[in-house]
Design an enzyme around this catalytic site. Structure first.
Site, short mmCIF file in Angstrom:
data_model
loop_
_atom_site.label_atom_id
_atom_site.label_comp_id
_atom_site.label_asym_id
_atom_site.label_seq_id
_atom_site.Cartn_x
_atom_site.Cartn_y
_atom_site.Cartn_z
N ASN A 147 -9.05 37.04 36.40
CA ASN A 147 -9.20 38.36 36.99
C ASN A 147 -8.55 38.38 38.38
O ASN A 147 -8.76 37.45 39.16
CB ASN A 147 -10.69 38.70 37.10
CG ASN A 147 -10.92 40.18 37.27
OD1 ASN A 147 -10.39 40.79 38.19
ND2 ASN A 147 -11.71 40.76 36.38
N SER B 41 -9.43 70.54 31.18
CA SER B 41 -10.46 70.79 30.16
C SER B 41 -11.76 70.00 30.36
O SER B 41 -12.01 69.02 29.68
CB SER B 41 -9.93 70.60 28.73
OG SER B 41 -9.12 69.49 28.63
N ASP C 160 1.10 43.94 47.71
CA ASP C 160 2.25 43.81 48.61
C ASP C 160 2.75 42.39 48.45
O ASP C 160 2.07 41.44 48.83
CB ASP C 160 1.77 44.10 50.04
CG ASP C 160 2.89 43.95 51.06
OD1 ASP C 160 3.93 43.36 50.73
OD2 ASP C 160 2.69 44.43 52.19
N ASP D 59 -4.11 48.97 51.17
CA ASP D 59 -3.49 50.17 50.62
C ASP D 59 -3.97 50.48 49.20
O ASP D 59 -3.67 49.75 48.26
CB ASP D 59 -1.98 49.99 50.66
CG ASP D 59 -1.53 49.50 52.04
OD1 ASP D 59 -2.09 49.99 53.03
OD2 ASP D 59 -0.66 48.63 52.10
N LYS E 137 -3.41 46.14 55.62
CA LYS E 137 -4.45 47.03 55.10
C LYS E 137 -4.52 46.94 53.58
O LYS E 137 -3.63 46.39 52.94
CB LYS E 137 -4.17 48.47 55.51
CG LYS E 137 -4.87 48.90 56.78
CD LYS E 137 -6.39 48.86 56.66
CE LYS E 137 -7.05 49.50 57.86
NZ LYS E 137 -8.19 48.76 58.39
N TYR F 26 -7.09 39.21 59.34
CA TYR F 26 -6.19 40.33 59.13
C TYR F 26 -5.00 39.93 58.25
O TYR F 26 -4.30 38.98 58.55
CB TYR F 26 -5.67 40.86 60.47
CG TYR F 26 -4.64 41.95 60.28
CD1 TYR F 26 -5.03 43.19 59.78
CD2 TYR F 26 -3.31 41.74 60.58
CE1 TYR F 26 -4.10 44.18 59.57
CE2 TYR F 26 -2.37 42.73 60.38
CZ TYR F 26 -2.78 43.95 59.87
OH TYR F 26 -1.85 44.93 59.67
N GLN G 115 2.57 38.28 50.46
CA GLN G 115 1.48 38.61 51.40
C GLN G 115 0.09 38.78 50.76
O GLN G 115 -0.89 38.19 51.23
CB GLN G 115 1.83 39.90 52.16
CG GLN G 115 0.71 40.37 53.08
CD GLN G 115 0.98 41.73 53.70
OE1 GLN G 115 1.69 41.84 54.67
NE2 GLN G 115 0.39 42.77 53.11
C1 F6R Z 1 0.16 47.47 58.32
C2 F6R Z 1 1.34 46.63 58.29
C3 F6R Z 1 2.30 46.64 59.43
C4 F6R Z 1 2.23 45.33 60.21
C5 F6R Z 1 3.15 45.34 61.43
C6 F6R Z 1 3.17 44.00 62.15
O1 F6R Z 1 -0.59 47.33 57.14
O2 F6R Z 1 1.56 45.89 57.34
O3 F6R Z 1 2.08 47.76 60.25
O4 F6R Z 1 0.91 45.08 60.61
O5 F6R Z 1 4.47 45.65 61.05
O6 F6R Z 1 3.53 43.03 61.23
P1 F6R Z 1 3.73 41.48 61.60
O7 F6R Z 1 2.46 41.04 62.26
O8 F6R Z 1 3.95 40.84 60.26
O9 F6R Z 1 4.92 41.40 62.48
MG MG Z 2 2.69 44.97 54.04
MG MG Z 3 1.34 48.40 52.01
#
Ligand code: F6R
Ligand code: MG
Ligand code: MG
Length: 390
Positions: A107, A245, A14, A236, A234, A231, A97
């Site tokens: 790597n 086969s 991302d 992803d 996620k 945090y 991000q």
């Molecule tokens: C989940 C994700 C979004 C953000 C949400 C809050 O992986 O990326 O759901 O967590 O939009 O985002 P912020 O904290 O950047 O405003």
């Molecule tokens: Mg994102």
């Molecule tokens: Mg994503």
């Protein structure tokens, strides 16, 4: 001399998206494509396909260099870096991000991007399915991979086809302890399920055909929050599954996604929601930043070139699955911030909730009542006795 081998590398990150964490901007896709085209002309890779699922930029590459190759990883890293620069210039949201470090040293693993790579000798026809999910975690593939490679109620070939009949081996990664275990199916399916039933921690990372140890599937297992210690969205995930086969048929592979199972992720990486299979045109996450989605692209690989893709979930046969997913979406959303829509405390550890709870800690007063025993954490139970030091 043995036949030349082919590597399929799917690397994603991302690097910023349009109007929230919603969808990748076409200009960032364009710059990533340009970098990979340069890499192809220099002979670093043989072919590539660039796409996105939600806010994740996906680089699908073929080459002859094997997995974890520094030149291929550097190419992917450069594509992400350049795309992130464009994202920054455009003021896209969360630009850069997933690029957690500036110190690239051969790597991309551990730096933020997710990686699924496998090397094999091409069969005369080599069909593969590349799965890419947004707003969920690598363990989201546990259930479908189990179904594909261990459940005869999903994969008829496990019973009918002698080439699949011996079963498959699953390598499961313990994301908390940085260790892995390999279990055989069907013999050890109860043990396998005992682990992969905790998808936030035990993640199926590779599947091998038991008869000849041939690689059948691979999953990106990078857990962003565990790398960053905080945090950052996620992790992803992406996955590659070989088909036909001697491997499950494409239809058996896709069949495992006809049950939109609940996965962790969605809004703020903090909620359970259904994993909805969609075609690329619906690969954007809108409602409550979701619901979590998965795309399946089918390719044939010939002489390390990508033929395709086929957008496999872009089919009316999956309309009812999507409808069920929408129904579950509505049902789960009605719980608001209450579990089990919101993740449990262990999973919330790496979100923004602890900061909020911390502020309340000084306001609790002791009542003198008997305290309930804290649950024995699985870490303790899974540590060999001698290592515990008791
Ligand atoms: C989940 C994700 C979004 C953000 C949400 C809050 O992986 O990326 O759901 O967590 O939009 O985002 P912020 O904290 O950047 O405003
Ligand atoms: Mg994102
Ligand atoms: Mg994503």
């Amino acid at each position: 001399m043995s036949k030349e081998r082919t590597t399929l590398s799917v690397i994603k990150a991302d690097i910023g998206s349009l109007a929230g964490h919603h969808v990748v901007h076409p200009d960032t896709l364009a710059v990533a494509s340009r970098i990979l085209a340069e890499g192809k002309s220099k002979g670093i890779i043989n072919d590539y396909y660039v796409t996105n699922v939600g806010d994740d930029l996906q680089l699908i590459m073929t080459h002859r260099r094997g997995i974890d190759n520094p030149a291929v990883h550097e190419l992917a890293w450069t594509a992400f870096k350049e795309a992130a620069k464009v994202a920054k210039d455009l003021g896209l949201y969360a630009a850069g991000q997933d690029l957690l470090s500036d110190a690239f040293s051969g790597n991309v693993r551990g730096l933020g991007p997710g990686v699924a790579e496998m090397e094999f000798e091409e069969r005369p026809s080599e069909p593969v399915v590349v799965f890419m999910a947004d707003k969920t975690e690598p363990g989201a593939f546990n259930l479908p991979l189990y179904r594909i490679f261990a459940d005869p109620f999903n994969t008829a070939g496990l019973v009918i086809d002698p080439r699949l009949h011996l079963g498959f081996k699953f390598t499961v990664y313990d994301a908390y302890e940085g260790r892995e275990i390999t279990l055989n199916a069907p013999e050890e399916i109860y043990d396998l399920l005992a682990l992969i039933g905790t998808p936030g921690r035990f993640i199926i990372r590779r599947v091998y055909r038991k008869s000849d140890n041939e690689i059948a599937a691979v999953v990106s297992v990078e857990r962003l929050s565990l790398i960053a210690g905080r945090y950052v969205g996620k992790d992803d995930p992406v996955a590659i599954v070989r088909a036909q086969s001697g491997f499950p048929a494409v239809g058996e592979i896709l069949e495992a996604f006809t049950h939109p199972h609940l996965v962790a992720g969605w809004m703020r990486g903090s909620h359970y929601g259904p994993l909805m299979p969609v075609g690329l045109r619906h690969a954007k996450v809108t409602r409550f930043d979701g619901p979590p989605r998965v795309v399946a692209l089918g390719f044939n690989i010939k002489n390390a070139k990508l033929v395709g893709p086929a957008d496999l979930f872009d089919d009316v046969a999956f309309d009812e699955v999507r409808r069920t997913a929408q129904f579950i979406t509505e049902y789960m959303r009605r719980h608001g911030p209450i579990m089990p829509h919101r993740l449990g405390p262990e999973e919330m550890e790496y979100t923004t909730l602890p900061e909020v709870l911390q502020r309340l800690s000084s306001r609790f007063v002791e009542t003198g009542e008997k305290k309930a025993a804290k649950p024995k954490i699985t870490s303790e139970l899974l540590t060999p006795k001698e290592e515990k030091g008791d």
